[in-house]
Design a protein around this motif. Structure first.
Motif, short mmCIF file in Angstrom:
data_model
loop_
_atom_site.label_atom_id
_atom_site.label_comp_id
_atom_site.label_asym_id
_atom_site.label_seq_id
_atom_site.Cartn_x
_atom_site.Cartn_y
_atom_site.Cartn_z
N ARG A 155 0.81 -1.24 0.00
CA ARG A 155 0.00 0.00 0.00
C ARG A 155 0.84 1.28 0.00
N ASP A 156 2.16 1.16 -0.08
CA ASP A 156 3.01 2.35 -0.22
C ASP A 156 2.99 2.82 -1.67
N GLY A 157 3.67 3.94 -1.94
CA GLY A 157 3.70 4.43 -3.31
C GLY A 157 4.50 5.71 -3.44
N TYR A 158 4.04 6.58 -4.32
CA TYR A 158 4.70 7.88 -4.49
C TYR A 158 3.67 8.91 -4.93
N ALA A 159 4.05 10.19 -4.81
CA ALA A 159 3.18 11.29 -5.24
C ALA A 159 4.06 12.43 -5.75
N LEU A 160 3.42 13.49 -6.22
CA LEU A 160 4.17 14.62 -6.78
C LEU A 160 4.32 15.70 -5.70
N PRO A 161 5.55 16.00 -5.30
CA PRO A 161 5.76 16.85 -4.12
C PRO A 161 5.22 18.29 -4.26
N PHE A 162 5.58 18.98 -5.34
CA PHE A 162 5.14 20.38 -5.43
C PHE A 162 3.62 20.46 -5.57
N ARG A 163 3.08 19.53 -6.35
CA ARG A 163 1.62 19.51 -6.51
C ARG A 163 0.93 19.24 -5.17
N THR A 164 1.51 18.33 -4.38
CA THR A 164 0.90 17.99 -3.08
C THR A 164 0.92 19.19 -2.14
N THR A 165 2.07 19.84 -2.06
CA THR A 165 2.19 20.98 -1.14
C THR A 165 1.24 22.09 -1.58
N THR A 166 1.17 22.33 -2.90
CA THR A 166 0.25 23.35 -3.41
C THR A 166 -1.20 22.97 -3.12
N ALA A 167 -1.52 21.68 -3.26
CA ALA A 167 -2.90 21.24 -3.03
C ALA A 167 -3.29 21.46 -1.56
N PHE A 168 -2.38 21.18 -0.63
CA PHE A 168 -2.69 21.45 0.79
C PHE A 168 -2.87 22.95 1.01
N ARG A 169 -2.00 23.75 0.35
CA ARG A 169 -2.12 25.20 0.50
C ARG A 169 -3.49 25.67 0.00
N LEU A 170 -3.89 25.20 -1.21
CA LEU A 170 -5.16 25.64 -1.78
C LEU A 170 -6.34 25.18 -0.92
N ALA A 171 -6.23 23.96 -0.38
CA ALA A 171 -7.32 23.46 0.48
C ALA A 171 -7.40 24.30 1.75
N ALA A 172 -6.24 24.68 2.28
CA ALA A 172 -6.24 25.54 3.49
C ALA A 172 -6.86 26.89 3.15
N GLU A 173 -6.51 27.43 1.97
CA GLU A 173 -7.07 28.73 1.57
C GLU A 173 -8.59 28.66 1.41
N ARG A 174 -9.09 27.53 0.92
CA ARG A 174 -10.55 27.40 0.79
C ARG A 174 -11.24 27.44 2.15
N HIS A 175 -10.47 27.09 3.20
CA HIS A 175 -11.02 27.19 4.57
C HIS A 175 -10.65 28.52 5.21
N GLY A 176 -10.13 29.45 4.42
CA GLY A 176 -9.90 30.81 4.92
C GLY A 176 -8.48 31.12 5.34
N ALA A 177 -7.56 30.17 5.28
CA ALA A 177 -6.18 30.45 5.67
C ALA A 177 -5.57 31.46 4.69
N VAL A 178 -4.69 32.32 5.21
CA VAL A 178 -4.04 33.34 4.38
C VAL A 178 -2.54 33.05 4.37
N PHE A 179 -1.96 32.97 3.17
CA PHE A 179 -0.52 32.71 3.02
C PHE A 179 0.18 33.99 2.57
N HIS A 180 1.28 34.35 3.25
CA HIS A 180 2.11 35.48 2.82
C HIS A 180 3.46 34.92 2.39
N GLU A 181 3.75 34.99 1.07
CA GLU A 181 5.05 34.52 0.58
C GLU A 181 6.04 35.68 0.61
N GLY A 182 7.32 35.38 0.49
CA GLY A 182 8.34 36.43 0.55
C GLY A 182 8.32 37.17 1.87
N THR A 183 7.98 36.45 2.94
CA THR A 183 7.80 37.08 4.25
C THR A 183 8.61 36.32 5.32
N PRO A 184 9.92 36.56 5.36
CA PRO A 184 10.72 35.85 6.36
C PRO A 184 10.51 36.40 7.77
#
Ligand SMILES: Cc1cc2nc3c(=O)[nH]c(=O)nc-3n(C[C@H](O)[C@H](O)[C@H](O)COP(=O)(O)OP(=O)(O)OC[C@H]3O[C@@H](n4cnc5c(N)ncnc54)[C@H](O)[C@@H]3O)c2cc1C
Length: 378
Positions: free
Chosen positions: A147-176
């Motif tokens: 039941r193990d496998g693999y996935a696409l890393p950048f797509r996965t991280t982006t998908a979690f970000r977009l799902a979080a944004e749909r629940h109202g989370a706000v992301f600020h990039e370029g913000t160290p």
């Protein structure tokens, strides 16, 4: 002069890798307001450039319950975040090349079974070659996790970000975040774009997390490594499972488009202040030779691209997933030692429980931040 507070939320997350994005998703879906501060862009570092291995195989014992929990989320990833993340349940194999290595595999599986874990199965040489007929005949068997496998890393991280944004989370990039401080019960994060404030703070800053925990008086022996990967030109389909070896470092998979990604915790160069990793070609050659030993027909297959990403390692090869022992309302999740992609979906959920409920649904004692206190004091 104090900078004005630019943003207030219930929870502030520092670091927009998979762990920050998954934590943001799991926290926001429960109704809390979430702000994520990312120094570069979401998925820029380890979470966007890794090998995509979704592997419960070979985990240290304390990580296994987390990895199994994550695996169930991976198998339901579309229902969870609305994207398949390129997840393929290819199975993962650990190949033994000698009788001694096969004995090592048997000991490993017996140890797991003694602890009640049955997901890793011993297979003999014939079964291994039935699964992967292109393998060199000198193999002796191995461990198989279907039941193990693999996935696409950048797509996965982006998908979690977009799902979080749909629940109202706000992301600020370029913000160290340069400085964190707690005043009374509130947390403040100082950035070149202003000060962000929240009741609760989560540090998911990967290889840079130690700089932040240090500011709270909680030093952790976390250090960066530049892990390398290479991808080949296209080859006709010859390998379905994701592979590792017992006696030498290897992680290997062929994608549907025919390209082969080769890695296996290959250490290159990490430049933490410069925020990037560099390839050490001499070490890559060694790994390419391992692949040709196992699949001799790949001898003339060209390498298309090689890269390195910065990953956080700890002295005991386990991550820190923990409430702070020094400050209130501060949670850490970092130091995933080259295996944190698979754990991202579950660890985000466990972090959300720590943040919102004060306790997680799985035991996290092995990942406590104060387990390093003697080292840190020294
Ligand atoms: C080449 C490579 C191959 C790998 N292969 C696998 C694999 O096959 N399977 C697997 O399970 N794992 C794998 N891993 C490990 C996995 O990628 C990591 O464990 C995981 O991505 C860590 O996620 P993270 O969110 O903790 O860290 P990161 O992805 O590093 O995210 C941390 C983020 O925090 C940001 N940040 C840091 N400091 C600050 C600050 N002060 N202010 C604001 N933002 C900040 C950074 O810019 C970064 O974006 C691999 C890693 C590499 C590098």
């Amino acid at each position: 002069m104090n900078k004005p507070v630019a943003n207030e939320s219930d929870v502030l997350i520092i670091g927009g890798g998979l762990h920050g994005s998954s934590s943001a998703f799991h926290i926001a879906r429960r109704g809390a307001s979430v702000t994520v501060l990312e120094a570069d862009y979401v998925g820029r570092h380890a979470s966007g450039v890794n090998a995509g291995g979704v592997r419960t195989l070979g985990r240290p014992l304390p990580e296994i319950p987390l990895a199994l929990m994550s695996r169930e989320i991976w198998h339901n990833i579309v229902d969870t975040i609305g994207d398949d993340c390129g997840f393929v349940a290819s199975g993962q194999l650990k190949i033994a090349e000698t009788e001694a290595e096969l004995d090592e595999c048997r000991e490993r599986v017996a140890l797991l079974e003694a602890h009640g874990f049955t997901h890793e199965k011993i297979i003999d040489r014939e079964t291994l070659l039935e699964l992967e007929p292109a393998l060199t005949p000198h193999v002796t068997g191995g461990i198989w996790v279907e039941r193990d496998g693999y996935a696409l890393p950048f797509r996965t991280t982006t998908a979690f970000r977009l799902a979080a944004e749909r629940h109202g989370a706000v992301f600020h990039e370029g913000t160290p975040v340069t400085r964190i401080e707690q005043k009374g019960e509130r947390w403040f994060a100082h950035t070149p774009s202003g000060v962000f404030s929240a009741a609760k703070l989560v540090v998911t800053a990967g290889a840079w997390a130690g700089e932040l925990s240090q500011q709270v008086g909680e030093p952790v022996p976390v250090y960066p490594e530049g892990l390398m990967l290479m991808v080949t030109h296209r080859a006709a389909p010859f390998c379905r499972a994701t592979l590792g070896a017992t006696g030498r470092p290897l992680s290997f998979k062929q994608f549907d488009n025919g390209t082969v990604v080769i890695g296996g915790k290959l250490i290159g160069i990490a430049d933490l202040p410069g925020r990037h990793g560099e390839v050490d070609f001499a070490r890559l050659v060694k790994s390419a030779n391992t692949v040709v030993d196992l699949f001799p027909h790949l001898h003339n297959l060209g390498i298309n691209r090689a890269w390195a990403g910065v990953e956080a390692f700890t002295d005991d090869s386990l991550p820190v997933i923990s409430a702070s022992r020094r400050a209130s309302n501060l949670t850490y999740s970092f130091g995933y030692c080259g295996s944190g992609f698979q754990l991202g979906p579950a660890c985000g959920k466990l972090v959300s429980e720590l943040v919102l409920d004060g306790v997680a649904s799985l035991p996290l004692d092995a990942f406590a931040i104060d387990r390093f206190k003697d080292v840190a004091a020294a």
